[in-house]
Design an enzyme around this catalytic site. Structure first.
Site, PDB file in Angstrom:
ATOM      1  N   GLN A 130      -6.164   5.101  -3.231  1.00  0.00           N
ATOM      2  CA  GLN A 130      -5.350   4.777  -4.405  1.00  0.00           C
ATOM      3  C   GLN A 130      -5.090   3.293  -4.584  1.00  0.00           C
ATOM      4  O   GLN A 130      -4.336   2.906  -5.466  1.00  0.00           O
ATOM      5  CB  GLN A 130      -4.042   5.576  -4.388  1.00  0.00           C
ATOM      6  CG  GLN A 130      -3.047   5.181  -3.331  1.00  0.00           C
ATOM      7  CD  GLN A 130      -1.876   6.161  -3.281  1.00  0.00           C
ATOM      8  OE1 GLN A 130      -1.992   7.266  -2.775  1.00  0.00           O
ATOM      9  NE2 GLN A 130      -0.737   5.744  -3.804  1.00  0.00           N
ATOM     10  N   SER A 174       8.869   0.180  -1.316  1.00  0.00           N
ATOM     11  CA  SER A 174       8.328  -0.435  -0.099  1.00  0.00           C
ATOM     12  C   SER A 174       7.783  -1.824  -0.410  1.00  0.00           C
ATOM     13  O   SER A 174       7.691  -2.682   0.463  1.00  0.00           O
ATOM     14  CB  SER A 174       7.209   0.427   0.484  1.00  0.00           C
ATOM     15  OG  SER A 174       7.702   1.713   0.721  1.00  0.00           O
ATOM     16  N   ASP A 212       8.255   6.424  -9.677  1.00  0.00           N
ATOM     17  CA  ASP A 212       6.828   6.524 -10.003  1.00  0.00           C
ATOM     18  C   ASP A 212       6.679   7.623 -11.049  1.00  0.00           C
ATOM     19  O   ASP A 212       6.155   8.707 -10.792  1.00  0.00           O
ATOM     20  CB  ASP A 212       6.030   6.834  -8.730  1.00  0.00           C
ATOM     21  CG  ASP A 212       6.118   5.698  -7.740  1.00  0.00           C
ATOM     22  OD1 ASP A 212       5.653   4.604  -8.064  1.00  0.00           O
ATOM     23  OD2 ASP A 212       6.706   5.890  -6.658  1.00  0.00           O
ATOM     24  N   HIS A 247      13.522   6.878   0.431  1.00  0.00           N
ATOM     25  CA  HIS A 247      12.848   7.976   1.145  1.00  0.00           C
ATOM     26  C   HIS A 247      13.905   8.875   1.803  1.00  0.00           C
ATOM     27  O   HIS A 247      13.744  10.092   1.860  1.00  0.00           O
ATOM     28  CB  HIS A 247      11.889   7.442   2.215  1.00  0.00           C
ATOM     29  CG  HIS A 247      10.708   6.720   1.649  1.00  0.00           C
ATOM     30  ND1 HIS A 247      10.551   5.359   1.766  1.00  0.00           N
ATOM     31  CD2 HIS A 247       9.631   7.163   0.962  1.00  0.00           C
ATOM     32  CE1 HIS A 247       9.420   4.991   1.174  1.00  0.00           C
ATOM     33  NE2 HIS A 247       8.851   6.071   0.679  1.00  0.00           N
ATOM     34  N   ALA A 254       6.618   2.897   5.557  1.00  0.00           N
ATOM     35  CA  ALA A 254       7.520   1.769   5.252  1.00  0.00           C
ATOM     36  C   ALA A 254       8.795   2.352   4.641  1.00  0.00           C
ATOM     37  O   ALA A 254       9.244   1.949   3.560  1.00  0.00           O
ATOM     38  CB  ALA A 254       6.859   0.746   4.326  1.00  0.00           C
TER      39      ALA A 254
HETATM   40  O1  PAF Z   1       4.246   7.651  -3.950  1.00  0.00           O
HETATM   41  C1  PAF Z   1       3.595   7.484  -2.896  1.00  0.00           C
HETATM   42  O2  PAF Z   1       4.112   7.027  -1.890  1.00  0.00           O
HETATM   43  C2  PAF Z   1       2.126   7.851  -2.851  1.00  0.00           C
HETATM   44  O3  PAF Z   1       1.517   7.604  -4.076  1.00  0.00           O
HETATM   45  C3  PAF Z   1       1.867   9.306  -2.410  1.00  0.00           C
HETATM   46  C4  PAF Z   1       2.468  10.299  -3.368  1.00  0.00           C
HETATM   47  C5  PAF Z   1       2.456   9.510  -1.014  1.00  0.00           C
HETATM   48  C6  PAF Z   1       0.370   9.569  -2.332  1.00  0.00           C
HETATM   49  O4  PAF Z   1      -0.259   8.700  -1.450  1.00  0.00           O
END
Ligand code: PAF
Length: 275
Positions: A59, A184, A148, A32, A27
Site C-alpha cells: 500500500q 502514526s 481514514d 489505536h 507504531a
Molecule cells: O489503516 C491502516 O493502518 C492500514 O491501512 C491497514 C488497514 C492496517 C491495512 O494495512
C-alpha cells in the site's frame, strides 16, 4: 497475550470465541488504544480481541515512506499487552506475500477519488492485505478509524461485494489537545510542522461552522485557514458524499469535507462530517 508470526500457527488455533480484529501497521498510539477499547466492548469479556501489526509494502507507492515507516516492535507489543489484547499477529512480509504472488483485490470505484488519485495503487494494497487478514484471522468483526475515511468506505464496499461475513465497526477520529488527528505519521513532523499542523482541524471546523452551504465557499474557507500555516502544502480539500465519495455542490446530510495536506514530506489527512 498470545503472539503469532506465522499463518499456520494462527490457523491451528481452536476457534469458538467471538473474535474482533483491529488491523494496524503498528507504531501504536492512543487512537489505536481507542480502537482496541471498542473492539473489547464488541467482543465482550468472553470474546477475544485480535490485533494485527503489519507494515504492508503493497500500500506504499514507490518513493513513499515504506522504508522509514516506524516499526517499534517491542513497545507495540507492550502497548497491546497493557491494552488487554488477547491475540497479536505480526507476520513478516515474506510470510504474507509469496514472491510470485499474482492475485490482488481491487475496488474500482470509491478508490479512484481523493487518496486514490494522489496515491495510485494504495487501495489495491489495502484491499489485498485486509482481505488476506480477514481470511487468515477469520474475525466476526473488525474495527477501523474514521480518520481514514476513504479506507473505511472502500473496506465496507469490499466486504459487501466479496460477501465477507464480518461486521465493520467505525470509530470516530481521536485527536490531540490542539485538534490534530492522531496518526502514526505525526511523529515525522518537526516541532514547527507539528505546531502548524493544528491548522487542519481549525480549517475543518471553520468550514463546519460556516453559515453558507456551497461547496466552493466551504472549500475556499478551509483553504484560507490552512494558508495561515506557511509550512502547509495542500494536496486536496474537497466536499464529497460520504458513501459515493463523489464531489457534491452543497453541504448537507451525508456530506464530508476531506483534506490531505503536506507538512514537509509528511502527508496528513483528516475529515469532518457536514450536515
Ligand atoms: O489503516 C491502516 O493502518 C492500514 O491501512 C491497514 C488497514 C492496517 C491495512 O494495512
Amino acid at each position: 497475550m498470545k503472539i503469532f508470526t506465522t499463518i499456520a500457527d494462527v490457523q491451528a488455533q481452536p476457534r469458538g470465541k467471538l473474535r474482533v480484529l483491529v488491523p494496524t501497521m503498528g507504531a501504536l498510539h492512543k487512537a489505536h488504544g481507542e480502537l482496541i477499547r471498542i473492539a473489547r466492548a464488541a467482543a465482550g469479556k468472553d470474546g477475544e480481541v485480535a490485533v494485527s501489526i503489519f507494515v504492508n509494502p503493497l500500500q506504499f507507492e514507490s518513493g513513499g515512506d515504506y522504508e522509514r515507516y516506524p516499526r517499534p516492535e517491542k513497545p507495540d507489543e507492550e502497548f497491546c499487552r497493557k491494552a488487554g489484547v488477547d491475540f497479536l499477529f505480526c507476520p513478516s512480509p515474506a510470510e504474507m506475500y509469496a514472491e510470485d504472488r499474482s492475485v490482488f483485490v481491487e475496488e474500482f470505484s470509491l478508490s479512484k477519488a481523493l487518496e486514490g488519485k494522489s496515491r495510485p495503487g494504495h487501495f489495491r494494497g489495502v484491499c489485498t492485505v485486509v482481505a488476506k487478514l480477514f481470511n487468515i484471522l477469520a474475525p466476526d468483526a473488525a474495527v477501523f478509524g474514521e480518520k481514514d475515511f476513504q479506507q473505511l468506505a472502500v473496506v465496507r464496499r469490499m466486504v459487501r461485494d466479496l460477501n465477507f461475513k464480518i461486521e465493520i465497526i467505525a470509530v470516530p477520529t481521536m485527536r490531540e489537545d490542539d485538534g490534530l488527528a492522531c496518526s502514526s505519521r505525526n511523529r515525522y513532523l518537526n516541532l514547527k510542522e507539528r505546531k502548524q499542523a493544528a491548522v487542519l482541524y481549525k480549517a475543518l471546523r471553520a468550514a463546519a461552522n460556516a453559515s453558507g452551504k456551497l461547496a466552493g465557499d466551504l472549500v475556499a474557507r478551509a483553504r484560507k485557514v490552512i494558508g495561515e500555516a506557511p509550512l502547509a502544502r495542500i494536496d486536496y480539500v474537497e466536499l464529497v458524499d460520504a458513501e459515493t465519495l463523489q464531489p457534491v455542490e452543497m453541504a448537507g446530510p451525508g456530506s464530508v469535507l476531506v483534506l490531505a495536506v503536506f507538512f514537509g514530506k509528511t502527508r496528513l489527512i483528516d475529515n469532518i462530517r457536514l450536515g
